[in-house]
Structures are given as C-alpha cells and as structure tokens.
Motif scaffolding. Structure first.
Motif, mmCIF file in Angstrom:
data_model
loop_
_atom_site.group_PDB
_atom_site.id
_atom_site.type_symbol
_atom_site.label_atom_id
_atom_site.label_comp_id
_atom_site.label_asym_id
_atom_site.label_seq_id
_atom_site.Cartn_x
_atom_site.Cartn_y
_atom_site.Cartn_z
ATOM 1 N N TYR A 205 3.139 27.812 86.626
ATOM 2 C CA TYR A 205 2.534 28.078 85.317
ATOM 3 C C TYR A 205 1.076 28.524 85.432
ATOM 4 O O TYR A 205 0.537 29.120 84.496
ATOM 5 N N PHE B 261 -0.294 31.905 84.387
ATOM 6 C CA PHE B 261 -0.611 32.261 82.997
ATOM 7 C C PHE B 261 -1.852 31.541 82.489
ATOM 8 O O PHE B 261 -2.223 31.687 81.327
ATOM 9 N N HIS C 260 -6.916 30.170 78.560
ATOM 10 C CA HIS C 260 -5.764 29.272 78.625
ATOM 11 C C HIS C 260 -6.029 28.182 79.665
ATOM 12 O O HIS C 260 -6.335 28.486 80.815
ATOM 13 N N ARG D 121 11.647 29.087 79.231
ATOM 14 C CA ARG D 121 10.638 29.251 78.179
ATOM 15 C C ARG D 121 9.275 29.058 78.820
ATOM 16 O O ARG D 121 9.100 28.156 79.630
ATOM 17 N N ASN D 122 8.337 29.912 78.446
ATOM 18 C CA ASN D 122 6.995 29.808 79.004
ATOM 19 C C ASN D 122 6.059 29.192 77.964
ATOM 20 O O ASN D 122 5.819 29.797 76.920
ATOM 21 N N PHE E 98 3.012 29.049 77.762
ATOM 22 C CA PHE E 98 1.788 29.803 77.517
ATOM 23 C C PHE E 98 2.033 31.033 76.645
ATOM 24 O O PHE E 98 1.097 31.730 76.274
ATOM 25 N N ARG E 99 3.306 31.317 76.350
ATOM 26 C CA ARG E 99 3.575 32.507 75.539
ATOM 27 C C ARG E 99 3.884 32.131 74.119
ATOM 28 O O ARG E 99 4.509 31.122 73.864
#
Ligand code: GDP
Ligand code: IMO
Ligand code: MG
Length: 435
Positions: free
Chosen positions: A23, A26, A216, A431-432, A434-435
């Motif tokens: 992760y 990102f 982020h 699923r990310n 950060f998106r």
C-alpha cells in the motif's frame, strides 16, 4: 485525501510488512506508530528479504517517500542506526529528509534491556522479545523517561538518566543486575543522539502539514490487537496500544483525519511467546503448519505457536479497531489440508447465572474465563492447489473461495486484499483503501 491505518488483527506477525509495503505505493508518508524493536516486519521484493524493526515498511519504495517514527514509539538508538546503515547499504534513505524521528519518542536504555532479560529469566516470564520494551514504557508512564530530544544536551541527559535510575535501581538490584554507569551511558547516548540529530523533528507538525496539503499518510501498526496493553490477553501482552486508535494518540493527529482502517489477519493463527491460545494445534499438526508457513520469529527467531483461525478473536479486532476492511494473508499456506477448522465462538462453562454454560461469539480475554472456554469449530473443505499464482478471486479453487467468503460473512466485513505468497506480486487486490 486518504489516510489509512493498518494494524495486526491477531497476535502479531500477520504480514503487516508485506501489506504496508504494497500500500505504500499509494502513500506519500508512512508512519510507524507504536512499540519498538520488538517488531519484525518482513518485506520480500524481487526475491530479496528485508526485515524492519523500527523504520516503517514503506522504506523500500524509495526516494521521496517519507518514513516517520511516531512519538508513541520506544526507540533503541543503536538498533535504529544499525537498521539505517543496512538500508543505506541497499541504496535506500539516501536523502536525510526521507527519515523523520519524532522528538518526543522515548529512548530504550541499556538497563531496560537488562531488566527485561532478568525478568524473563525469573518467575512470571511472559516470553517477551527482551528488547527492553516493557521497562521503557514503564519509565515513560512514571514520567521518568528519556526522550529523543533529551539526547541533545549533556546536562539534561545525565539528569534524566539519573532521575530514572532512582526508580529502576532497586528493581535492578533485586533482580541481580549490574549497577549502571551513568557517565558511560550519558556519553554513549550523546554520541548516538548526535548521529540521529539530522532526522529529529516535531513529527506531529510535519504530519499535520502533510495531511493539510492533501498528502496520503499510511499509519503502520506493530504487534497485534490481542497484544494490546488495555484490551489484549493481559498480562500476556506488549506494553503499548496496538489498536488503530493508537495511531492518533501516538502521532498527535485527530481521529477525524483517518479515512480507513485495515486489519491484517493470517488465514490461520499464530502466537509467539506465552499466553492463552485456545485454537493452538500442538504436535504434528502444529509442526506441519509451522513448517508450511515458515513460522519463526522475524525478531527473535523463536518458533511461533500455530493454530486454527479464530474468528471469535477477530470479531474483537473488527470492533476495537473499527475495521473497514480485512487483508487476509498466507492463504497459500493452508494448501494440502483435507479439512480446515474455523473457531466461530466459545462455550464458557461455570459462568455464574448462566445455567452452567454460556455461549460467547467473541474470544473471552480474561484468563479466568479462558480457563473454562472451549472453542466451537466449524469445519470446511480444504484444497490441494498451489495458490501462489492466483491474482483474481475467481481463480481461487472453490473451497478456498468458500473459506474466504465464510470468514467475511462471519465477520461482517469484506477482504480488500488476499495474500498468496510473501512477494509483492503474490497478491489478489480487491479494493485499494487509498482510492
Ligand atoms: P509482520 O510482523 O506482521 O510484518 O509479519 P512477519 O514479517 O513477522 O511475518 C510474516 C511472514 O510471512 C514473513 O516471513 C512474510 O514474508 C511472510 N508472508 C507474508 N504474506 C505471506 C503470504 O501470503 N504467504 C506466505 N507464504 N508468506 C507470507
Ligand atoms: P510484529 O510487529 C509477535 C509479543 C512477545 C511477547 C509479548 C510481549 O512483528 O507483529 P514485548 O517484547 O513486546 O514486551 O513482548 O508480545 N510480541 C510480538 N509477537 N509479533 C510482534 O511484533 C511482537 N512484539 C511483541 O512475543 O509475547
Ligand atoms: Mg513480525
């Protein structure tokens, strides 16, 4: 803006290093928020293995990715410098600005490690990592700790060490330890402080400013939910807050800044050190799982105790951390088992007023309750296929897919990631956050 907290949902060693490294691609800033060099986070990239103990697992992502050691940590300066030297030897952290050490973090002193070791050699050992973690947090809470900032002034450092020793000396003497040499420790830690000085700053301000400008931030937990000082299987716990809420307290960040909390859980359970572990497999079955999962401590090399997945324990992790997603790791390790068991609840006998027996859908953490608790298992079919090449959930063999779906149903949360090997690529991304 997306700020994500990632924590271990079991007893540590869930694969935080791998998931945080993934992760980190990102994130702009990666922050370790608790514990110290008791942690061992393994990253495998391009076949090379790196184990971080203090520096956040975002470090392999290279230049410009800020790695922060939060104020809630207890830092062993010597270990940190060794880790930094090793990483620099690999061409990482070449720019001083990429490493930030919170100036309020506490410092592990030589006699913390000695007290930890001597206690572990006596009665009442709990199987600590002997890194001095407990004694350092004790000194912090007694308001006699030495903080990173204190390393920059000789008079202040000497005064802080002496003040702390007034408290520790009787304990050390009672345990048969050596009398610490305040002058020697002062000089040694002044030198260590000078080496760390370029990295030390007010990390709370840096994080605030980064979040404000929309960067982020990934907050990396250490240890695991059931090792939490307040809520874990006390007294067989570590000495810090391991829960997601600890990220805010450690870093001086308000909870409103956090958008998502991911819990990491192995597809089975492990524990290193003493303490209750009701789903533990002893004998051949446990040995086989240990071998298949290479379950040996990344910090101490100790064999990890292995057992069936405990969903009743994971329910505590969902609740205490407010999990928004689960990263399920090491699914590949379960290959070849005819049947798999999942603990879905507990029967606790002899509870007053319950007619002799009482059902619990969560792991009872109290040692008296645990002594009378029997896991209730559900059995599922296993699979033979090697999962390490799987990249889409549809490509999982049906029993593996059913295993994952059952965990999601029992917990009421979805998997955002399934890990099928130690390497970066050996991952099913769903699923990310950060998106
Ligand atoms: P952490 O403390 O939570 O970062 O976990 P550790 O690094 O202590 O232990 C996890 C171990 O499992 C490491 O050796 C990882 O390389 C390894 N690992 C992580 N994910 C997977 C996976 O999906 N499959 C396999 N086989 N190994 C994994
Ligand atoms: P990571 O971050 C697994 C355990 C020790 C012991 C107890 C107290 O790699 O998941 P301590 O040295 O903290 O006073 O020991 O906590 N423990 C861990 N177990 N993974 C860890 O870290 C751990 N850090 C501490 O084994 O039972
Ligand atoms: Mg570990």
């Amino acid at each position: 803006m997306a700020n994500v907290v990632i924590i271990g949902a079991q007893w540590g060693d869930e694969g935080k290093g791998k998931v945080v490294d993934l992760y980190s691609e990102f994130a702009d800033v990666v922050v370790r928020f608790g514990g110290g060099a008791n942690a061992g986070h393994t990253l495998v990239v391009g076949g090379n293995k790196v184990i971080t103990h203090l520096i956040p697992s975002g470090v392999l992502r290279g230049r410009g990715k800020r790695c922060v050691l939060g104020d809630g940590m207890v830092i062993d300066p010597q270990t940190l410098l060794e880790e930094l030297t090793d990483l620099r030897g690999r061409g990482l952290l070449a720019d001083d600005r990429d490493l930030v050490i919170g100036e309020r973090a506490h410092v592990i002193l030589p006699f913390h490690k000695e007290i930890d070791r001597l206690r572990e050699e006596g009665k009442g050992a709990i199987g600590t990592t002997r890194r001095g973690i407990g004694p350092a947090y004790e000194a912090k809470m007694a308001r006699r700790g030495v903080r990173i900032r204190d390393l920059f002034s000789e008079s202040r450092l000497r005064e802080r060490i002496s003040h702390q020793l007034e408290d520790c000396l009787p304990r050390l003497q009672q345990l048969g330890g050596q009398l610490p040499d305040v002058d020697r420790i002062t000089q040694q830690y002044l030198a260590l402080g000078a080496s760390l000085a370029p990295f030390v700053q007010d990390a709370t301000r840096l994080l605030h400013d980064e979040i404000k400008r929309g960067q982020h931030v990934l907050f990396e937990g250490a240890q695991g939910t059931l090792l939490d000082i307040d809520h874990g299987t006390y007294p067989f716990v570590t000495s810090s807050t391991t829960l997601a809420g600890g990220a805010c307290a450690s870093c001086g960040i308000g909870p409103t800044a956090i958008n998502s909390v991911i819990g990491i859980a192995k597809a089975y359970a492990t524990r290193v050190g003493g303490g209750p572990f009701p789903t533990e497999l002893v004998g051949d079955a446990g040995d086989a799982l240990r071998q298949a999962g290479a379950e040996f401590g990344a910090t101490t090399g100790r064999p990890r105790r292995c057992g069936w997945l405990d969903v009743a324990a994971l329910r505590l992790a969902v609740r205490w951390n407010g999990l928004s997603g689960l990263a399920l790791t090491k699914l590949d390790v379960l290959r070849g088992l005819k049947k798999l068991k999942i603990c879905v609840g507990y029967r606790v006998s002899g509870t007053p007023g319950s007619g002799g027996s009482d059902y619990r859908d969560e792991l009872p953490c109290d040692s008296d309750d645990l002594a009378h608790a029997t896991p209730i298992y559900e059995e599922l079919d296993g699979w033979d296929a090697d999962l390490t090449g799987v990249r889409e959930v549809e490509d999982l063999p049906p029993p593996a897919k059913r295993y994952v779906r059952r965990i999601e149903t029992l917990l009421g949360i979805d998997c955002c990631l399934i890990s099928v090997g130690a390497g970066r690529a050996e991952t099913v991304m769903l699923r990310n956050p950060f998106r």
